[in-house]
Design a protein around this motif. Sequence first.
Motif, PDB file in Angstrom:
ATOM      1  N   GLU A  34       0.831  -1.201   0.000  1.00 44.68           N
ATOM      2  CA  GLU A  34       0.000   0.000   0.000  1.00 44.68           C
ATOM      3  C   GLU A  34       0.867   1.254   0.000  1.00 44.68           C
ATOM      4  O   GLU A  34       0.577   2.221  -0.700  1.00 44.68           O
ATOM      5  CB  GLU A  34      -0.934   0.004   1.207  1.00 44.68           C
ATOM      6  CG  GLU A  34      -2.074  -0.978   1.088  1.00 44.68           C
ATOM      7  CD  GLU A  34      -2.934  -1.028   2.344  1.00 44.68           C
ATOM      8  OE1 GLU A  34      -2.563  -0.391   3.362  1.00 44.68           O
ATOM      9  OE2 GLU A  34      -3.965  -1.707   2.305  1.00 44.68           O
ATOM     10  N   LEU A  35       1.929   1.237   0.778  1.00 47.70           N
ATOM     11  CA  LEU A  35       2.851   2.383   0.803  1.00 47.70           C
ATOM     12  C   LEU A  35       3.532   2.575  -0.551  1.00 47.70           C
ATOM     13  O   LEU A  35       3.680   3.712  -1.027  1.00 47.70           O
ATOM     14  CB  LEU A  35       3.894   2.211   1.909  1.00 47.70           C
ATOM     15  CG  LEU A  35       3.392   2.383   3.332  1.00 47.70           C
ATOM     16  CD1 LEU A  35       4.486   2.039   4.325  1.00 47.70           C
ATOM     17  CD2 LEU A  35       2.908   3.808   3.550  1.00 47.70           C
ATOM     18  N   ASP A  36       3.938   1.473  -1.169  1.00 47.64           N
ATOM     19  CA  ASP A  36       4.559   1.565  -2.493  1.00 47.64           C
ATOM     20  C   ASP A  36       3.576   2.137  -3.517  1.00 47.64           C
ATOM     21  O   ASP A  36       3.949   2.995  -4.330  1.00 47.64           O
ATOM     22  CB  ASP A  36       5.046   0.191  -2.960  1.00 47.64           C
ATOM     23  CG  ASP A  36       6.273  -0.293  -2.198  1.00 47.64           C
ATOM     24  OD1 ASP A  36       6.951   0.542  -1.567  1.00 47.64           O
ATOM     25  OD2 ASP A  36       6.539  -1.517  -2.243  1.00 47.64           O
ATOM     26  N   ASN A  37       2.342   1.671  -3.476  1.00 48.01           N
ATOM     27  CA  ASN A  37       1.328   2.178  -4.406  1.00 48.01           C
ATOM     28  C   ASN A  37       1.056   3.656  -4.173  1.00 48.01           C
ATOM     29  O   ASN A  37       0.898   4.422  -5.126  1.00 48.01           O
ATOM     30  CB  ASN A  37       0.041   1.369  -4.286  1.00 48.01           C
ATOM     31  CG  ASN A  37       0.193  -0.036  -4.838  1.00 48.01           C
ATOM     32  OD1 ASN A  37       1.091  -0.306  -5.620  1.00 48.01           O
ATOM     33  ND2 ASN A  37      -0.687  -0.926  -4.418  1.00 48.01           N
ATOM     34  N   ALA A  38       0.979   4.057  -2.907  1.00 54.01           N
ATOM     35  CA  ALA A  38       0.750   5.472  -2.601  1.00 54.01           C
ATOM     36  C   ALA A  38       1.926   6.319  -3.086  1.00 54.01           C
ATOM     37  O   ALA A  38       1.732   7.399  -3.651  1.00 54.01           O
ATOM     38  CB  ALA A  38       0.545   5.659  -1.104  1.00 54.01           C
ATOM     39  N   THR A  39       3.143   5.824  -2.895  1.00 58.06           N
ATOM     40  CA  THR A  39       4.327   6.545  -3.360  1.00 58.06           C
ATOM     41  C   THR A  39       4.319   6.679  -4.884  1.00 58.06           C
ATOM     42  O   THR A  39       4.613   7.755  -5.415  1.00 58.06           O
ATOM     43  CB  THR A  39       5.610   5.810  -2.915  1.00 58.06           C
ATOM     44  OG1 THR A  39       5.597   5.690  -1.497  1.00 58.06           O
ATOM     45  CG2 THR A  39       6.852   6.549  -3.353  1.00 58.06           C
ATOM     46  N   LYS A  40       3.951   5.622  -5.567  1.00 62.07           N
ATOM     47  CA  LYS A  40       3.874   5.674  -7.031  1.00 62.07           C
ATOM     48  C   LYS A  40       2.797   6.652  -7.490  1.00 62.07           C
ATOM     49  O   LYS A  40       2.998   7.394  -8.450  1.00 62.07           O
ATOM     50  CB  LYS A  40       3.596   4.283  -7.600  1.00 62.07           C
ATOM     51  CG  LYS A  40       4.774   3.344  -7.500  1.00 62.07           C
ATOM     52  CD  LYS A  40       4.412   1.954  -8.005  1.00 62.07           C
ATOM     53  CE  LYS A  40       5.548   0.969  -7.804  1.00 62.07           C
ATOM     54  NZ  LYS A  40       5.190  -0.391  -8.238  1.00 62.07           N
ATOM     55  N   ALA A  41       1.661   6.651  -6.808  1.00 61.84           N
ATOM     56  CA  ALA A  41       0.580   7.572  -7.175  1.00 61.84           C
ATOM     57  C   ALA A  41       1.009   9.015  -6.955  1.00 61.84           C
ATOM     58  O   ALA A  41       0.760   9.884  -7.799  1.00 61.84           O
ATOM     59  CB  ALA A  41      -0.678   7.263  -6.376  1.00 61.84           C
ATOM     60  N   VAL A  42       1.663   9.280  -5.829  1.00 63.64           N
ATOM     61  CA  VAL A  42       2.137  10.641  -5.552  1.00 63.64           C
ATOM     62  C   VAL A  42       3.148  11.063  -6.608  1.00 63.64           C
ATOM     63  O   VAL A  42       3.106  12.188  -7.122  1.00 63.64           O
ATOM     64  CB  VAL A  42       2.740  10.724  -4.135  1.00 63.64           C
ATOM     65  CG1 VAL A  42       3.517  12.004  -3.941  1.00 63.64           C
ATOM     66  CG2 VAL A  42       1.653  10.599  -3.091  1.00 63.64           C
ATOM     67  N   ARG A  46       2.637  14.161  -9.126  1.00 66.24           N
ATOM     68  CA  ARG A  46       3.644  15.224  -9.072  1.00 66.24           C
ATOM     69  C   ARG A  46       4.216  15.479 -10.466  1.00 66.24           C
ATOM     70  O   ARG A  46       4.367  16.627 -10.879  1.00 66.24           O
ATOM     71  CB  ARG A  46       4.761  14.858  -8.098  1.00 66.24           C
ATOM     72  CG  ARG A  46       5.820  15.963  -7.989  1.00 66.24           C
ATOM     73  CD  ARG A  46       6.900  15.646  -6.980  1.00 66.24           C
ATOM     74  NE  ARG A  46       6.312  15.625  -5.658  1.00 66.24           N
ATOM     75  CZ  ARG A  46       6.604  14.721  -4.730  1.00 66.24           C
ATOM     76  NH1 ARG A  46       7.460  13.763  -4.979  1.00 66.24           N
ATOM     77  NH2 ARG A  46       6.042  14.780  -3.549  1.00 66.24           N
ATOM     78  N   GLU A  47       4.519  14.408 -11.194  1.00 67.02           N
ATOM     79  CA  GLU A  47       5.026  14.570 -12.560  1.00 67.02           C
ATOM     80  C   GLU A  47       3.982  15.237 -13.451  1.00 67.02           C
ATOM     81  O   GLU A  47       4.307  16.092 -14.274  1.00 67.02           O
ATOM     82  CB  GLU A  47       5.428  13.210 -13.138  1.00 67.02           C
ATOM     83  CG  GLU A  47       6.684  12.638 -12.535  1.00 67.02           C
ATOM     84  CD  GLU A  47       6.987  11.228 -13.025  1.00 67.02           C
ATOM     85  OE1 GLU A  47       6.181  10.665 -13.811  1.00 67.02           O
ATOM     86  OE2 GLU A  47       8.034  10.692 -12.625  1.00 67.02           O
ATOM     87  N   MET A  48       2.713  14.852 -13.256  1.00 71.45           N
ATOM     88  CA  MET A  48       1.644  15.439 -14.052  1.00 71.45           C
ATOM     89  C   MET A  48       1.517  16.936 -13.748  1.00 71.45           C
ATOM     90  O   MET A  48       1.370  17.754 -14.656  1.00 71.45           O
ATOM     91  CB  MET A  48       0.323  14.716 -13.774  1.00 71.45           C
ATOM     92  CG  MET A  48      -0.754  15.066 -14.764  1.00 71.45           C
ATOM     93  SD  MET A  48      -2.223  14.010 -14.742  1.00 71.45           S
ATOM     94  CE  MET A  48      -2.559  13.766 -13.036  1.00 71.45           C
ATOM     95  N   ALA A  53       2.554  22.591 -15.177  1.00 66.84           N
ATOM     96  CA  ALA A  53       3.175  23.880 -14.877  1.00 66.84           C
ATOM     97  C   ALA A  53       4.058  24.332 -16.038  1.00 66.84           C
ATOM     98  O   ALA A  53       4.049  25.510 -16.421  1.00 66.84           O
ATOM     99  CB  ALA A  53       3.995  23.790 -13.587  1.00 66.84           C
ATOM    100  N   LEU A  54       4.808  23.403 -16.623  1.00 69.13           N
ATOM    101  CA  LEU A  54       5.644  23.745 -17.777  1.00 69.13           C
ATOM    102  C   LEU A  54       4.791  24.165 -18.957  1.00 69.13           C
ATOM    103  O   LEU A  54       5.095  25.157 -19.644  1.00 69.13           O
ATOM    104  CB  LEU A  54       6.529  22.558 -18.169  1.00 69.13           C
ATOM    105  CG  LEU A  54       7.680  22.238 -17.230  1.00 69.13           C
ATOM    106  CD1 LEU A  54       8.392  20.962 -17.678  1.00 69.13           C
ATOM    107  CD2 LEU A  54       8.660  23.391 -17.164  1.00 69.13           C
ATOM    108  N   ARG A  55       3.718  23.431 -19.204  1.00 64.23           N
ATOM    109  CA  ARG A  55       2.818  23.798 -20.305  1.00 64.23           C
ATOM    110  C   ARG A  55       2.211  25.173 -20.069  1.00 64.23           C
ATOM    111  O   ARG A  55       2.085  25.969 -20.995  1.00 64.23           O
ATOM    112  CB  ARG A  55       1.695  22.772 -20.451  1.00 64.23           C
ATOM    113  CG  ARG A  55       2.134  21.466 -21.026  1.00 64.23           C
ATOM    114  CD  ARG A  55       0.920  20.590 -21.234  1.00 64.23           C
ATOM    115  NE  ARG A  55       1.277  19.224 -21.491  1.00 64.23           N
ATOM    116  CZ  ARG A  55       0.392  18.287 -21.717  1.00 64.23           C
ATOM    117  NH1 ARG A  55      -0.890  18.567 -21.716  1.00 64.23           N
ATOM    118  NH2 ARG A  55       0.779  17.050 -21.949  1.00 64.23           N
ATOM    119  N   TYR A  56       1.824  25.442 -18.830  1.00 63.54           N
ATOM    120  CA  TYR A  56       1.232  26.733 -18.502  1.00 63.54           C
ATOM    121  C   TYR A  56       2.226  27.857 -18.780  1.00 63.54           C
ATOM    122  O   TYR A  56       1.871  28.874 -19.369  1.00 63.54           O
ATOM    123  CB  TYR A  56       0.805  26.736 -17.027  1.00 63.54           C
ATOM    124  CG  TYR A  56       0.227  28.045 -16.571  1.00 63.54           C
ATOM    125  CD1 TYR A  56      -1.062  28.409 -16.917  1.00 63.54           C
ATOM    126  CD2 TYR A  56       0.976  28.923 -15.784  1.00 63.54           C
ATOM    127  CE1 TYR A  56      -1.604  29.605 -16.500  1.00 63.54           C
ATOM    128  CE2 TYR A  56       0.450  30.122 -15.368  1.00 63.54           C
ATOM    129  CZ  TYR A  56      -0.844  30.459 -15.722  1.00 63.54           C
ATOM    130  OH  TYR A  56      -1.357  31.652 -15.308  1.00 63.54           O
TER     131      TYR A  56
END
Length: 105
Positions: A34-42, A46-48, A53-56
Amino acid sequence: MNEYLINAILPLLVGVGTWFAARRKNLAEVTSNELDNATKAVKYYREMLDDMALRYKEVVKELDDLKDHMKRSDEQLQHMMQENRELVDELKKYKQLNGKTETTA
């Protein structure tokens, strides 16, 4: 008879002990997953957000460039309109010098 009881109870006790130890291990693995999945989701979000922000920033820069271009175009249009007025005035003067009268519609 004791032999039968030992043969029946011993595997049962070993099974319960194994289940208890495996249950704790499985709970630890589930928590870790669960921690690994949460870390991957974050990381994904964050990348998104960084990408957005770069596109903006790019869009804002492009918009500023377009505003500058429109301002230059407007200035050029105003200059051309002024030059057109001056040329029309010169043409009217030329027609008056040649004796032609101006007709209004």
